[in-house]
Design a protein around this motif. Structure first.
Motif, PDB file in Angstrom:
ATOM      1  N   GLY A 262       0.774  -1.246   0.000  1.00  0.00           N
ATOM      2  CA  GLY A 262       0.000   0.000   0.000  1.00  0.00           C
ATOM      3  C   GLY A 262       0.791   1.274   0.000  1.00  0.00           C
ATOM      4  O   GLY A 262       0.243   2.323  -0.327  1.00  0.00           O
ATOM      5  N   THR A 285       5.039  -5.938  -0.962  1.00  0.00           N
ATOM      6  CA  THR A 285       4.105  -6.289  -2.034  1.00  0.00           C
ATOM      7  C   THR A 285       3.492  -5.008  -2.561  1.00  0.00           C
ATOM      8  O   THR A 285       3.501  -3.978  -1.883  1.00  0.00           O
ATOM      9  CB  THR A 285       2.988  -7.239  -1.549  1.00  0.00           C
ATOM     10  N   THR A 289      -6.363  -1.393  -4.871  1.00  0.00           N
ATOM     11  CA  THR A 289      -7.661  -1.986  -4.543  1.00  0.00           C
ATOM     12  C   THR A 289      -8.324  -2.531  -5.814  1.00  0.00           C
ATOM     13  O   THR A 289      -8.959  -3.582  -5.790  1.00  0.00           O
ATOM     14  CB  THR A 289      -8.568  -0.896  -3.920  1.00  0.00           C
ATOM     15  N   ASP A 379       0.363   4.616 -11.620  1.00  0.00           N
ATOM     16  CA  ASP A 379       1.673   4.503 -10.972  1.00  0.00           C
ATOM     17  C   ASP A 379       2.782   4.538 -12.021  1.00  0.00           C
ATOM     18  O   ASP A 379       2.699   3.852 -13.039  1.00  0.00           O
ATOM     19  CB  ASP A 379       1.776   3.181 -10.187  1.00  0.00           C
ATOM     20  N   LYS A 399      -0.403   8.783  -0.723  1.00  0.00           N
ATOM     21  CA  LYS A 399      -0.562   7.931   0.459  1.00  0.00           C
ATOM     22  C   LYS A 399      -0.057   8.719   1.649  1.00  0.00           C
ATOM     23  O   LYS A 399       1.082   9.214   1.626  1.00  0.00           O
ATOM     24  CB  LYS A 399       0.249   6.647   0.306  1.00  0.00           C
ATOM     25  N   ARG A 404      -5.021   6.084   1.375  1.00  0.00           N
ATOM     26  CA  ARG A 404      -5.084   6.539  -0.022  1.00  0.00           C
ATOM     27  C   ARG A 404      -5.987   7.769  -0.101  1.00  0.00           C
ATOM     28  O   ARG A 404      -7.156   7.713   0.302  1.00  0.00           O
ATOM     29  CB  ARG A 404      -5.646   5.402  -0.876  1.00  0.00           C
TER      30      ARG A 404
HETATM   31  P1  AMP Z   1      -4.667   1.100  -2.350  1.00  0.00           P
HETATM   32  O1  AMP Z   1      -5.704   0.907  -3.380  1.00  0.00           O
HETATM   33  O2  AMP Z   1      -5.120   1.841  -1.151  1.00  0.00           O
HETATM   34  O3  AMP Z   1      -3.972  -0.173  -1.974  1.00  0.00           O
HETATM   35  O4  AMP Z   1      -3.554   2.017  -3.007  1.00  0.00           O
HETATM   36  C1  AMP Z   1      -2.904   1.618  -4.180  1.00  0.00           C
HETATM   37  C2  AMP Z   1      -1.736   2.499  -4.463  1.00  0.00           C
HETATM   38  O5  AMP Z   1      -0.797   2.452  -3.362  1.00  0.00           O
HETATM   39  C3  AMP Z   1      -0.929   2.043  -5.645  1.00  0.00           C
HETATM   40  O6  AMP Z   1      -1.525   2.450  -6.860  1.00  0.00           O
HETATM   41  C4  AMP Z   1       0.422   2.701  -5.377  1.00  0.00           C
HETATM   42  O7  AMP Z   1       0.390   4.063  -5.742  1.00  0.00           O
HETATM   43  C5  AMP Z   1       0.539   2.590  -3.863  1.00  0.00           C
HETATM   44  N1  AMP Z   1       1.292   1.390  -3.475  1.00  0.00           N
HETATM   45  C6  AMP Z   1       0.816   0.139  -3.305  1.00  0.00           C
HETATM   46  N2  AMP Z   1       1.792  -0.692  -2.921  1.00  0.00           N
HETATM   47  C7  AMP Z   1       2.930   0.026  -2.858  1.00  0.00           C
HETATM   48  C8  AMP Z   1       4.306  -0.263  -2.534  1.00  0.00           C
HETATM   49  N3  AMP Z   1       4.702  -1.467  -2.159  1.00  0.00           N
HETATM   50  N4  AMP Z   1       5.197   0.758  -2.603  1.00  0.00           N
HETATM   51  C9  AMP Z   1       4.830   1.993  -2.978  1.00  0.00           C
HETATM   52  N5  AMP Z   1       3.545   2.332  -3.271  1.00  0.00           N
HETATM   53  C10 AMP Z   1       2.617   1.363  -3.220  1.00  0.00           C
END
Ligand code: AMP
Length: 498
Positions: A262, A285, A289, A379, A399, A404
């Motif tokens: 996340g 990881t 979502t 991303d 974040k 988010r």
């Molecule tokens: P969410 O839907 O809340 O899990 O947010 C997803 C977003 O969190 C992704 O599109 C990335 O921008 C960021 N994210 C998820 N995993 C990572 C990670 N391991 N490192 C950096 N950013 C991440």
């Protein structure tokens, strides 16, 4: 269906499903109570409208989730930290058939005492497997921050979850049984690791609620007796824990895996965990979502953590086809940066009731004669061999402490306040991570109130519209907001003026 089958298997094995502050719930009880709730839902007819569950970490929250699945209804988990206004928006969007209200405050909700009566009335009812969710049925819908100022629902169906579980089960397993930390609010997709993966693996969920988290001493006492083998949180949560020297192997001797997702996992945090928990593996990881929690993973070694480079975010599951594309949508050369697209069965069918957003975010692509669903993650990433590296966003999504947030979501809600004429919100970065938010406000009209009182009033009014983690820490009142050559608010100039 793997999850409901695992519940039945663990009921036969006599395992505990959940341990929480006030006691525990066995898998047998969870199975029985979820079946009773399904009995009630099936008695309502077959409209298949979702079940909205409003509460916070109650053991019956899980019984209602699984009961919904046993009656082929989607559940919409809403944590009590959601402000009323947002909750009403979600209810208006989703039109739930039933609102389970653990707070017992809503007139249209099923209160805990009424739920208990239903549990008694339908006790012993056993839904048929043909009543359960089917592969294309939505299992849950999680609402995330939306740039229009309204949260957007991400429906995830059983096929998405089966696809994720196929890879997640080995990544998350800590041996037969085990204990998974259950501290992430059910409104966030990271909780799906506990609810779907850990329960799918037959683990016991050790619940730590918000109140316990807020009291460090209590939280550490809880962790000490938890027997947690699988740690699941955002890196931000673990960063707070490592501030104490007591967060080490003697506090949690059984922990075998730290699962992070996340947000950016820093080298410093990974190095500190590897040192303090020599028997545990640290997993970074990545995933949104919209693609069912996570689509990559990598074990962070001591060498990776000690190196200067930011940590990689993992190798893709076999079932995911990644593509890195330039602004025109053309695939870039290996090693070059671009936007990451995810294609595969983990990808959601699209935001609930939002064709306007879906057109931009989701797409179909034909590979080897089959049409697959794809998602534009926003991303910016690049690959070295089969390893994914994350470099940031191509939009205003951030974040903050693992949450988010769409910056425009805060700005649009600020501009709903009668005291605000215009607002610009800027993230403040420290070491590549967002550390806090600043709101620059052009107030509406004059006010006799001192500046601080005016700001506090704005903060509390904003708190009626958005969750507390979206309220900027700092508010700066301005007489005008500078604009750049495109006529947009010049955020660089605003930040420089601090
Ligand atoms: P969410 O839907 O809340 O899990 O947010 C997803 C977003 O969190 C992704 O599109 C990335 O921008 C960021 N994210 C998820 N995993 C990572 C990670 N391991 N490192 C950096 N950013 C991440």
């Amino acid at each position: 269906m793997f999850l409901l089958e695992s519940i039945k298997r663990c009921a036969e094995l006599g395992r505990d499903a959940v341990i929480h502050k006030d006691g525990s719930m066995s898998y047998a009880q969870l199975d029985r109570r979820s079946s009773a709730f399904a009995g009630y839902l099936l008695s309502l007819g077959d409209s298949k409208r979702p079940v909205l569950i409003y509460g916070h970490k109650e053991a019956d929250f899980l019984a209602c989730m699984f009961g919904s699945l046993k009656a082929a209804r989607a559940y919409v988990p809403i944590d009590i930290s959601f402000p009323q206004d947002r909750l009403e928006q979600v209810i208006a969007d989703v039109q739930p058939e039933v609102i389970v209200d653990f707070t017992g405050t809503r007139v249209d909700g099923l209160h805990p005492d009424e739920l208990e009566q239903l549990m008694k009335r339908y006790d012993g009812f056993e839904p048929d497997e043909s009543d359960w969710v089917q592969p294309e049925d939505t299992c849950y819908m999680i609402f995330t921050s939306g740039s229009t100022g309204k949260p957007k629902g991400v429906p995830i169906n059983l096929r998405n979850l089966e696809n994720m579980f196929a890879s997640a089960k080995d990544i998350c397993s800590t041996g037969d049984g085990g204990v998974c930390l259950n501290s992430v609010s059910y409104s966030f997709d990271l909780s799906v690791i506990a609810v779907w993966v850990a329960v799918g693996l037959g683990m016991t969920l050790y619940t730590i609620d918000k109140k316990t988290t807020e009291n460090f001493k209590e939280m550490f006492e809880a962790l000490k007796v938890s027997g947690v083998t699988l740690w699941v949180t955002t890196p931000s949560y673990a960063e707070v824990c490592v501030m104490s020297d007591d967060f080490n192997e003697s506090l949690m001797p059984e922990v075998r895996k730290f699962f992070f997702c996340g947000e950016i996992l820093t080298n410093k945090l990974a190095a500190s965990l590897i040192k303090r928990f020599p028997k545990a593996t640290v997993l970074n990881t990545y995933g949104p979502t919209e693609a069912t929690v996570f689509v990559t993973s990598v074990e962070i070694t001591r060498e990776m953590a000690d190196a200067q480079e930011p940590l990689p975010v993992g190798r893709f599951f076999e079932t995911i086809t990644p593509r890195i594309v330039d602004e025109e949508g053309n695939v870039v050369a290996s090693g070059e940066k671009g936007q990451l697209q995810l294609i595969g069965n983990s990808v959601s069918v699209g935001y609930f009731g939002r064709p306007d957003l879906n057109e931009k975010a989701f797409f179909d692509v034909e590979t080897a004669g089959t049409v697959m669903h794809g998602y534009n993650t926003g991303d910016i990433c690049y690959m070295t061999g089969d390893m994914l590296h994350y470099c940031g966003r191509n939009d205003l999504q951030i974040k903050l402490n693992g949450f988010r947030i769409e910056i425009e979501d805060i700005e649009k809600n600020l501009m709903k306040l009668p005291s605000v004429k215009r607002a610009a919100v800027c993230p403040v970065y420290v070491d590549g991570k967002v550390e806090s938010l600043v709101a620059f406000i052009l107030p509406e009209g004059e006010s006799d109130l001192p500046k601080l009182k005016r700001i506090n009033a704005m903060k509390s009014e904003l708190g009626q519209l958005v969750p507390s983690y979206m309220i900027p820490r700092k508010f700066v009142l301005k007489e005008s907001l500078p604009t750049n050559a495109n006529g947009k608010v010049d955020k660089k100039a605003l930040l420089a003026s601090l």
